[in-house]
Design an enzyme around this catalytic site. Structure first.
Site, PDB file in Angstrom:
ATOM      1  N   ASP A  22       6.236  10.975 -13.535  1.00 34.61           N
ATOM      2  CA  ASP A  22       6.683   9.687 -13.039  1.00 34.61           C
ATOM      3  C   ASP A  22       7.765   9.994 -11.976  1.00 34.61           C
ATOM      4  O   ASP A  22       8.319  11.101 -11.960  1.00 34.61           O
ATOM      5  CB  ASP A  22       7.269   8.889 -14.207  1.00 34.61           C
ATOM      6  CG  ASP A  22       7.889   7.590 -13.753  1.00 34.61           C
ATOM      7  OD1 ASP A  22       7.263   6.880 -12.952  1.00 34.61           O
ATOM      8  OD2 ASP A  22       9.020   7.290 -14.197  1.00 34.61           O
ATOM      9  N   LEU A  23       8.051   9.040 -11.114  1.00 33.68           N
ATOM     10  CA  LEU A  23       9.046   9.281 -10.058  1.00 33.68           C
ATOM     11  C   LEU A  23      10.418   8.699 -10.416  1.00 33.68           C
ATOM     12  O   LEU A  23      11.382   9.446 -10.647  1.00 33.68           O
ATOM     13  CB  LEU A  23       8.540   8.673  -8.740  1.00 33.68           C
ATOM     14  CG  LEU A  23       9.531   8.645  -7.572  1.00 33.68           C
ATOM     15  CD1 LEU A  23       9.899  10.061  -7.131  1.00 33.68           C
ATOM     16  CD2 LEU A  23       8.938   7.868  -6.391  1.00 33.68           C
ATOM     17  N   ASP A  24      10.477   7.355 -10.483  1.00 32.30           N
ATOM     18  CA  ASP A  24      11.765   6.675 -10.683  1.00 32.30           C
ATOM     19  C   ASP A  24      12.323   6.967 -12.073  1.00 32.30           C
ATOM     20  O   ASP A  24      11.715   6.589 -13.078  1.00 32.30           O
ATOM     21  CB  ASP A  24      11.576   5.157 -10.532  1.00 32.30           C
ATOM     22  CG  ASP A  24      11.035   4.772  -9.164  1.00 32.30           C
ATOM     23  OD1 ASP A  24      11.648   5.153  -8.164  1.00 32.30           O
ATOM     24  OD2 ASP A  24       9.993   4.098  -9.102  1.00 32.30           O
ATOM     25  N   THR A  30      16.180   6.571  -8.777  1.00 34.77           N
ATOM     26  CA  THR A  30      15.886   5.281  -8.147  1.00 34.77           C
ATOM     27  C   THR A  30      15.691   4.172  -9.177  1.00 34.77           C
ATOM     28  O   THR A  30      15.716   3.001  -8.808  1.00 34.77           O
ATOM     29  CB  THR A  30      14.635   5.398  -7.257  1.00 34.77           C
ATOM     30  OG1 THR A  30      13.741   6.297  -7.895  1.00 34.77           O
ATOM     31  CG2 THR A  30      14.973   5.902  -5.875  1.00 34.77           C
ATOM     32  N   LYS A  58      10.727  -0.878 -16.453  1.00 38.66           N
ATOM     33  CA  LYS A  58      10.538   0.499 -16.003  1.00 38.66           C
ATOM     34  C   LYS A  58       9.060   0.895 -16.061  1.00 38.66           C
ATOM     35  O   LYS A  58       8.412   0.699 -17.095  1.00 38.66           O
ATOM     36  CB  LYS A  58      11.375   1.470 -16.843  1.00 38.66           C
ATOM     37  CG  LYS A  58      12.859   1.370 -16.532  1.00 38.66           C
ATOM     38  CD  LYS A  58      13.656   2.427 -17.276  1.00 38.66           C
ATOM     39  CE  LYS A  58      15.133   2.338 -16.901  1.00 38.66           C
ATOM     40  NZ  LYS A  58      15.952   3.252 -17.714  1.00 38.66           N
ATOM     41  N   SER A 129       3.247   7.445  -9.978  1.00 42.16           N
ATOM     42  CA  SER A 129       4.245   6.377  -9.952  1.00 42.16           C
ATOM     43  C   SER A 129       3.582   5.053  -9.623  1.00 42.16           C
ATOM     44  O   SER A 129       2.624   5.010  -8.849  1.00 42.16           O
ATOM     45  CB  SER A 129       5.306   6.685  -8.888  1.00 42.16           C
ATOM     46  OG  SER A 129       6.149   5.565  -8.717  1.00 42.16           O
ATOM     47  N   ALA A 130       4.134   3.973 -10.185  1.00 40.99           N
ATOM     48  CA  ALA A 130       3.638   2.632  -9.872  1.00 40.99           C
ATOM     49  C   ALA A 130       4.258   2.121  -8.572  1.00 40.99           C
ATOM     50  O   ALA A 130       3.959   1.018  -8.130  1.00 40.99           O
ATOM     51  CB  ALA A 130       3.986   1.685 -11.009  1.00 40.99           C
ATOM     52  N   LYS A 160       1.086   0.563 -15.553  1.00 38.67           N
ATOM     53  CA  LYS A 160       1.402   1.124 -16.873  1.00 38.67           C
ATOM     54  C   LYS A 160       1.807  -0.044 -17.781  1.00 38.67           C
ATOM     55  O   LYS A 160       2.433  -0.967 -17.288  1.00 38.67           O
ATOM     56  CB  LYS A 160       2.566   2.121 -16.765  1.00 38.67           C
ATOM     57  CG  LYS A 160       2.255   3.339 -15.882  1.00 38.67           C
ATOM     58  CD  LYS A 160       3.522   4.138 -15.595  1.00 38.67           C
ATOM     59  CE  LYS A 160       3.284   5.169 -14.498  1.00 38.67           C
ATOM     60  NZ  LYS A 160       4.512   5.877 -14.074  1.00 38.67           N
ATOM     61  N   GLU A 184       7.895  11.161 -18.384  1.00 36.95           N
ATOM     62  CA  GLU A 184       8.196   9.729 -18.210  1.00 36.95           C
ATOM     63  C   GLU A 184       9.566   9.345 -18.745  1.00 36.95           C
ATOM     64  O   GLU A 184      10.037   9.939 -19.714  1.00 36.95           O
ATOM     65  CB  GLU A 184       7.163   8.906 -18.994  1.00 36.95           C
ATOM     66  CG  GLU A 184       5.994   8.399 -18.184  1.00 36.95           C
ATOM     67  CD  GLU A 184       6.352   7.312 -17.183  1.00 36.95           C
ATOM     68  OE1 GLU A 184       7.475   6.772 -17.232  1.00 36.95           O
ATOM     69  OE2 GLU A 184       5.503   7.006 -16.340  1.00 36.95           O
ATOM     70  N   ASP A 185      10.172   8.331 -18.134  1.00 31.30           N
ATOM     71  CA  ASP A 185      11.430   7.788 -18.668  1.00 31.30           C
ATOM     72  C   ASP A 185      11.224   6.394 -19.266  1.00 31.30           C
ATOM     73  O   ASP A 185      12.171   5.802 -19.768  1.00 31.30           O
ATOM     74  CB  ASP A 185      12.506   7.717 -17.573  1.00 31.30           C
ATOM     75  CG  ASP A 185      12.184   6.659 -16.525  1.00 31.30           C
ATOM     76  OD1 ASP A 185      10.990   6.529 -16.157  1.00 31.30           O
ATOM     77  OD2 ASP A 185      13.104   5.962 -16.082  1.00 31.30           O
TER      78      ASP A 185
HETATM   79  C1  G6P Z   1       8.169   2.244 -10.768  1.00 33.00           C
HETATM   80  C2  G6P Z   1       9.466   1.727 -11.339  1.00 33.00           C
HETATM   81  C3  G6P Z   1       9.414   0.238 -11.521  1.00 33.00           C
HETATM   82  C4  G6P Z   1       8.977  -0.437 -10.237  1.00 33.00           C
HETATM   83  C5  G6P Z   1       7.603   0.090  -9.820  1.00 33.00           C
HETATM   84  C6  G6P Z   1       7.128  -0.526  -8.518  1.00 33.00           C
HETATM   85  O1  G6P Z   1       7.201   2.257 -11.754  1.00 33.00           O
HETATM   86  O2  G6P Z   1       9.731   2.337 -12.586  1.00 33.00           O
HETATM   87  O3  G6P Z   1      10.681  -0.208 -11.896  1.00 33.00           O
HETATM   88  O4  G6P Z   1       8.880  -1.840 -10.414  1.00 33.00           O
HETATM   89  O5  G6P Z   1       7.698   1.482  -9.657  1.00 33.00           O
HETATM   90  O6  G6P Z   1       7.937  -0.071  -7.477  1.00 33.00           O
HETATM   91  P1  G6P Z   1       7.908  -0.624  -5.995  1.00 33.00           P
HETATM   92  O7  G6P Z   1       8.729   0.373  -5.218  1.00 33.00           O
HETATM   93  O8  G6P Z   1       6.488  -0.661  -5.555  1.00 33.00           O
HETATM   94  O9  G6P Z   1       8.512  -1.969  -6.020  1.00 33.00           O
HETATM   95 MG    MG Z   2      10.248   5.737 -14.369  1.00 33.21          MG
END
Ligand code: G6P
Ligand code: MG
Length: 232
Positions: A22-24, A30, A58, A129-130, A160, A184-185
């Site tokens: 996962d990224l954020d 972020t 998240k 990542s989403a 997710k 993942e977090d």
């Molecule tokens: C990640 C984050 C979410 C965020 C989603 C969409 O999964 O954990 O908090 O809503 O990405 O991000 P975006 O940058 O497309 O708004």
């Molecule tokens: Mg995350």
């Protein structure tokens, strides 16, 4: 650390081929900026939102995040579709403004060394990542070339906890889910990893439904050998 039941050791022996991140909140913080941006929107529109509520957001897509905030406030009917789209656009504008300041100094502790070692050991690496901002975040962090595949959130239909983004990574890496570990977090992310048939490493996950297979309290604790020993 390894399960100690008599025969579980052999049964769970798989050759690990890939790490999927996962990224954020895993590669960079972020997740905090997403929180700050939603907090500003909530204040502007008179909605309740706190860090606890943020846990549910998240890993969840931008639009689904807004719907969750509205659900928490029982305010789904208070705004029409146009207003909702405006809120989502505004949130992204605030979030992208916060992103302007990030550099490689914002890579979470231990991550660079962990990625380097994983690569040296021949593991494939991907980002699941989403976020539709993932590409620009990875560019700013300067770690894009490390990954063999980066999922395009714009091409993923189901957010997710659906496993789609992780399965997309497995497919594009050419590996089976049971030989992949997901990092993942978020609770939604841990569920997505399980639903994909992968095993999970959690980074400070606030568990409400499903615990990660291997939990850590922070990225600085990550250790390639320990992860492989645990799962192989
Ligand atoms: C990640 C984050 C979410 C965020 C989603 C969409 O999964 O954990 O908090 O809503 O990405 O991000 P975006 O940058 O497309 O708004
Ligand atoms: Mg995350």
């Amino acid at each position: 650390m390894k399960p100690t039941t008599p025969d579980s050791g052999r049964e769970s022996r798989y050759m690990i081929r890939a790490f999927i991140f996962d990224l954020d909140g895993v590669l960079t913080d972020t997740a905090e900026y997403h929180y700050q941006a939603w907090k500003r929107i909530a204040e502007e529109y008179g909605l309740f939102f706190d860090r606890n509520a943020n846990e549910q957001l998240k890993g969840v897509s931008r639009r689904r995040s807004l719907d969750l905030i509205l659900e928490i406030n029982q305010a789904g009917q208070r705004f029409n579709e146009q207003e909702k789209e405006q809120m989502v656009r505004e949130k992204n504008r605030i979030y992208r403004n916060l992103l302007k300041n990030i550099t490689d100094r914002d890579i979470l502790p231990g991550i660079q060394g962990f990625l380097k070692e994983a690569r040296e050991r021949g593991l494939l690496l991907a980002v699941a990542s989403a976020s539709r901002n993932a590409d620009s975040v990875l560019n700013r962090l300067g770690i894009k070339p490390v990954f063999d595949y980066i999922a395009d959130a714009g091409q993923i239909a189901r957010t997710k906890p659906d496993p789609e983004v992780f399965l997309d990574c497995c497919r594009n890496l050419g590996v089976l889910p049971h030989s992949c570990i997901g990092f993942e977090d978020s609770q939604a992310g841990i569920e997505a990893i399980r639903a994909a048939g992968m095993r999970s490493v959690g980074i400070r996950v606030k568990v409400t439904t499903l615990a990660p297979d291997l939990p850590y309290q922070g990225t600085e604790e990550l250790d390639v050998q320990q992860v492989l020993d645990y799962f192989e």
